[in-house]
Scaffold this motif. Structure first.
Motif, PDB file in Angstrom:
ATOM      1  N   MET A   1       0.840  -1.200   0.000  1.00 16.56           N
ATOM      2  CA  MET A   1       0.000   0.000   0.000  1.00 16.56           C
ATOM      3  C   MET A   1       0.874   1.249   0.000  1.00 16.56           C
ATOM      4  O   MET A   1       0.578   2.234  -0.692  1.00 16.56           O
ATOM      5  CB  MET A   1      -0.938  -0.005   1.207  1.00 16.56           C
ATOM      6  N   LEU A   2       1.971   1.210   0.745  1.00 12.46           N
ATOM      7  CA  LEU A   2       2.879   2.357   0.806  1.00 12.46           C
ATOM      8  C   LEU A   2       3.503   2.627  -0.560  1.00 12.46           C
ATOM      9  O   LEU A   2       3.644   3.789  -0.971  1.00 12.46           O
ATOM     10  CB  LEU A   2       3.967   2.099   1.856  1.00 12.46           C
TER      11      LEU A   2
ATOM     12  N   ALA B   1       5.024   2.567  10.375  1.00  6.73           N
ATOM     13  CA  ALA B   1       4.189   3.572  11.035  1.00  6.73           C
ATOM     14  C   ALA B   1       4.664   4.993  10.743  1.00  6.73           C
ATOM     15  O   ALA B   1       3.860   5.869  10.378  1.00  6.73           O
ATOM     16  CB  ALA B   1       4.153   3.315  12.541  1.00  6.73           C
ATOM     17  N   GLU B   2       5.946   5.249  10.868  1.00  2.20           N
ATOM     18  CA  GLU B   2       6.467   6.597  10.655  1.00  2.20           C
ATOM     19  C   GLU B   2       6.333   7.022   9.194  1.00  2.20           C
ATOM     20  O   GLU B   2       6.049   8.187   8.900  1.00  2.20           O
ATOM     21  CB  GLU B   2       7.927   6.680  11.105  1.00  2.20           C
ATOM     22  N   ASN B   3       6.507   6.053   8.277  1.00  6.34           N
ATOM     23  CA  ASN B   3       6.341   6.362   6.850  1.00  6.34           C
ATOM     24  C   ASN B   3       4.927   6.874   6.566  1.00  6.34           C
ATOM     25  O   ASN B   3       4.740   7.847   5.821  1.00  6.34           O
ATOM     26  CB  ASN B   3       6.597   5.118   5.994  1.00  6.34           C
TER      27      ASN B   3
ATOM     28  N   ASN C   1      16.803   9.689  14.645  1.00  6.28           N
ATOM     29  CA  ASN C   1      15.939  10.364  13.661  1.00  6.28           C
ATOM     30  C   ASN C   1      15.876   9.618  12.333  1.00  6.28           C
ATOM     31  O   ASN C   1      15.862  10.232  11.256  1.00  6.28           O
ATOM     32  CB  ASN C   1      16.410  11.809  13.442  1.00  6.28           C
ATOM     33  N   ALA C   2      15.843   8.297  12.389  1.00  5.73           N
ATOM     34  CA  ALA C   2      15.823   7.482  11.172  1.00  5.73           C
ATOM     35  C   ALA C   2      14.427   6.913  10.935  1.00  5.73           C
ATOM     36  O   ALA C   2      13.597   6.863  11.851  1.00  5.73           O
ATOM     37  CB  ALA C   2      16.830   6.342  11.288  1.00  5.73           C
ATOM     38  N   ILE C   3      14.180   6.497   9.698  1.00  2.00           N
ATOM     39  CA  ILE C   3      12.964   5.767   9.343  1.00  2.00           C
ATOM     40  C   ILE C   3      13.378   4.536   8.552  1.00  2.00           C
ATOM     41  O   ILE C   3      14.031   4.642   7.512  1.00  2.00           O
ATOM     42  CB  ILE C   3      11.992   6.616   8.505  1.00  2.00           C
ATOM     43  N   VAL C   4      13.025   3.367   9.062  1.00  2.91           N
ATOM     44  CA  VAL C   4      13.327   2.106   8.376  1.00  2.91           C
ATOM     45  C   VAL C   4      12.144   1.744   7.482  1.00  2.91           C
ATOM     46  O   VAL C   4      10.989   1.806   7.905  1.00  2.91           O
ATOM     47  CB  VAL C   4      13.572   0.973   9.409  1.00  2.91           C
TER      48      VAL C   4
ATOM     49  N   ILE D   1      19.434  -3.254   6.242  1.00  2.00           N
ATOM     50  CA  ILE D   1      18.331  -2.340   6.548  1.00  2.00           C
ATOM     51  C   ILE D   1      18.238  -1.272   5.468  1.00  2.00           C
ATOM     52  O   ILE D   1      19.240  -0.626   5.130  1.00  2.00           O
ATOM     53  CB  ILE D   1      18.533  -1.673   7.926  1.00  2.00           C
ATOM     54  N   GLU D   2      17.042  -1.112   4.938  1.00  2.00           N
ATOM     55  CA  GLU D   2      16.785  -0.047   3.967  1.00  2.00           C
ATOM     56  C   GLU D   2      16.082   1.098   4.686  1.00  2.00           C
ATOM     57  O   GLU D   2      15.077   0.880   5.370  1.00  2.00           O
ATOM     58  CB  GLU D   2      15.921  -0.581   2.827  1.00  2.00           C
ATOM     59  N   PHE D   3      16.609   2.297   4.533  1.00  2.00           N
ATOM     60  CA  PHE D   3      16.067   3.461   5.237  1.00  2.00           C
ATOM     61  C   PHE D   3      15.285   4.357   4.281  1.00  2.00           C
ATOM     62  O   PHE D   3      15.718   4.594   3.149  1.00  2.00           O
ATOM     63  CB  PHE D   3      17.195   4.291   5.856  1.00  2.00           C
ATOM     64  N   ASP D   4      14.173   4.882   4.757  1.00  2.00           N
ATOM     65  CA  ASP D   4      13.509   5.990   4.071  1.00  2.00           C
ATOM     66  C   ASP D   4      14.156   7.310   4.496  1.00  2.00           C
ATOM     67  O   ASP D   4      14.195   8.259   3.727  1.00  2.00           O
ATOM     68  CB  ASP D   4      12.015   6.007   4.413  1.00  2.00           C
ATOM     69  N   ARG D   5      14.620   7.338   5.739  1.00  2.00           N
ATOM     70  CA  ARG D   5      15.409   8.469   6.207  1.00  2.00           C
ATOM     71  C   ARG D   5      16.603   7.911   6.968  1.00  2.00           C
ATOM     72  O   ARG D   5      16.430   7.182   7.963  1.00  2.00           O
ATOM     73  CB  ARG D   5      14.576   9.390   7.107  1.00  2.00           C
TER      74      ARG D   5
END
Length: 489
Positions: free
Chosen positions: A205-206, A242-244, A377-380, A402-406
């Protein structure tokens, strides 16, 4: 709600009725005659006579049913088989979907989902708007005239017309098999609609929502669909995403967790601000629970709903109105309450790391990742981990990709926080890490962008209900991911 409340008030009686209803319908089947369903007049006799099985043990019966044989493990002919994404092993699994499991389990749970959401949020307006669904593909198993596909595809293909009217995109687009074409079709069909709810697996969905924003030039989902109020999600843990979602929605929406699988629909969140789920006791599924410390041992106990305790990890065993009998589904759950019976999914019996006695479960991993993200302050967006085996005098370790969005503000600090958090959450891991006695500090690789989508595509598991394997006791996932990560970085 009256029916739901009746099952909450009498969980033991409800479960007994479900079991003996299932036995009555299947006692004259091949499986029923082989294991003496006629004599299974009590739960204990049923447990003594019918073996607890894994898919591999049950597969010959499923193959017989797939070839069109009647009365194999359930009364009549099974027309539909849900093809699983094969997270337990590389082999595809085909789960029988009877008319009863379709209507009295999956569709009944869908109605329960809306009832529970409406009960928790009486001011909802989702019924005025459309529901965006992300489903899988369907294929015809030509040789035997039985059909198989993702569970979501089977559900979509059989939906009554009144439900189909409220869902977008239409059946034709929803059942497309090419994920790239399907995503474009979904976006074109839904970007100008009024969407009030989303239903699907969080990861896919994301992907759709991010591409939707790119294609439409909108900065957040609220600009596109101002009436969006809830995401009904299941299939995988929501924690890593969740953070995404908080970043792209543009306003606060509700998140309602579901515990549904090819084998059955087991649980639904029933409180807006609590993520544990009400176990569905009157959906045609009889449950047994094995304490994880006994799982696979000679003295395994199979507990029923009246015998479980809060806070313990259990492997779940199910008997269903789809014709699965004492089937070890492979999920582990923990009860947060026994009045009513609410659960959280803690992982998989085979998807954990326990090479060194550390018993690292998925819920441990995701809680630790969240702490490390909060600190740096990361987003996985995606991750997977496996063991580094001891060689000679070398200690073991866990290896992560690990793949990060941030990206974290400091990558080495992120690794330290992850390690420290795992020790705080899991005492067995802490003992193995003490003075590097058994385990060295984790080895963590940063994944290139879109690595996991590229890897899933290379395995033919793109889109739909396919899931990234999070933890493994072997290196079967981590090694190809690391190798792929080193190409065209």
């Amino acid at each position: 709600m009256n029916a739901i409340e009746d099952s909450i008030k009498n969980p033991v009686g409800t479960q007994e009725r479900v079991l003996f209803d299932n036995i009555k319908k299947a006692k004259h089947t091949i499986y029923g005659r082989e294991f003496g369903f006629n004599e299974a007049t009590t739960i204990q006799k049923f447990q003594n006579q019918v073996p607890a099985v894994h898919y591999e043990d049950f597969e010959p019966y499923i193959e017989l049913a797939r070839k069109g044989e009647k009365d194999v493990t359930w009364n009549g002919k099974i027309k539909w088989f849900a093809k699983s994404s094969g997270t337990t092993n590389a082999k595809s699994k085909f789960i029988p979907i009877s008319n009863e499991s379709l209507e009295d389990c999956h569709y009944a749970a869908g109605k329960t989902m809306f009832a529970l959401y409406l009960n928790a949020n009486p001011e909802t307006e989702i019924f005025i708007n459309k529901n965006l669904r992300i489903g899988g593909s369907s294929e015809l198993f030509q040789k035997y005239e039985t059909r198989f596909g993702d569970l979501s595809a089977i559900l979509i293909d059989n939906l009554p017309f009144y439900a189909e009217m409220k869902n977008i995109p239409n059946r034709e687009i929803s059942l497309m098999s090419d994920w790239a074409q399907k995503m474009d079709a979904i976006i074109n069909a839904t970007k100008n609609e009024s969407v009030g709810s989303l239903t699907g697996v969080p990861s896919w969905m994301l992907v759709v929502l991010n591409k939707m924003l790119t294609d439409t030039g909108k900065s957040n989902v609220h600009e596109l669909w101002p009436n969006l109020e809830v995401f009904f999600h299941g299939g995988i843990s929501f924690t890593p995403y969740a953070e995404n979602y908080n970043l792209i929605t543009g306003k606060k929406i509700n998140y309602f967790e579901l515990y549904n699988a090819s084998e059955g629909f087991f649980g639904i969140q029933d409180q807006l601000n609590e993520k544990d789920m009400l176990l569905l006791l009157d959906n045609g599924i009889f449950y047994e629970f094995v304490p994880m410390e006994e799982f696979g041992s000679e003295n395994t106990r199979y507990l029923t709903i009246g015998e479980v305790e809060v806070g313990k990890n259990y492997a779940m065993v199910i008997t269903t109105n789809g014709g699965l009998w004492r089937y070890i589904i492979g999920d582990t759950v923990k009860f947060t309450s026994t009045n009513p019976h609410r659960i959280v999914v803690t992982g998989r019996t085979k998807h954990h790391i326990n090479v060194f006695g550390e018993e690292l479960m998925i819920d441990n991993a995701e809680a630790a990742l969240k702490r490390a993200c909060d600190k740096t302050n990361a987003i996985v967006s995606e991750y997977s981990a496996g063991p580094v085996f001891m060689q000679g005098k070398e200690k073991g370790a866990h290896e992560w990709i690990i793949e990060f969005d941030r990206e974290p503000t400091n990558f080495e600090e992120f690794v330290d926080f992850l390690d420290k958090s795992l020790q705080e959450i899991n005492s067995d891991y802490e003992a193995k890490r003490y003075n590097n006695m058994t385990l060295n500090r984790p080895i963590v690789h940063q994944a290139k962008p879109k690595l996991f989508i590229e890897w899933m595509a290379s395995r033919g598991k793109l889109g739909g209900q396919n899931k990234v394997p999070r933890l493994s006791n072997t290196r079967e996932f981590i090694e190809p991911l690391i190798a792929l990560n080193q190409t065209n970085f």
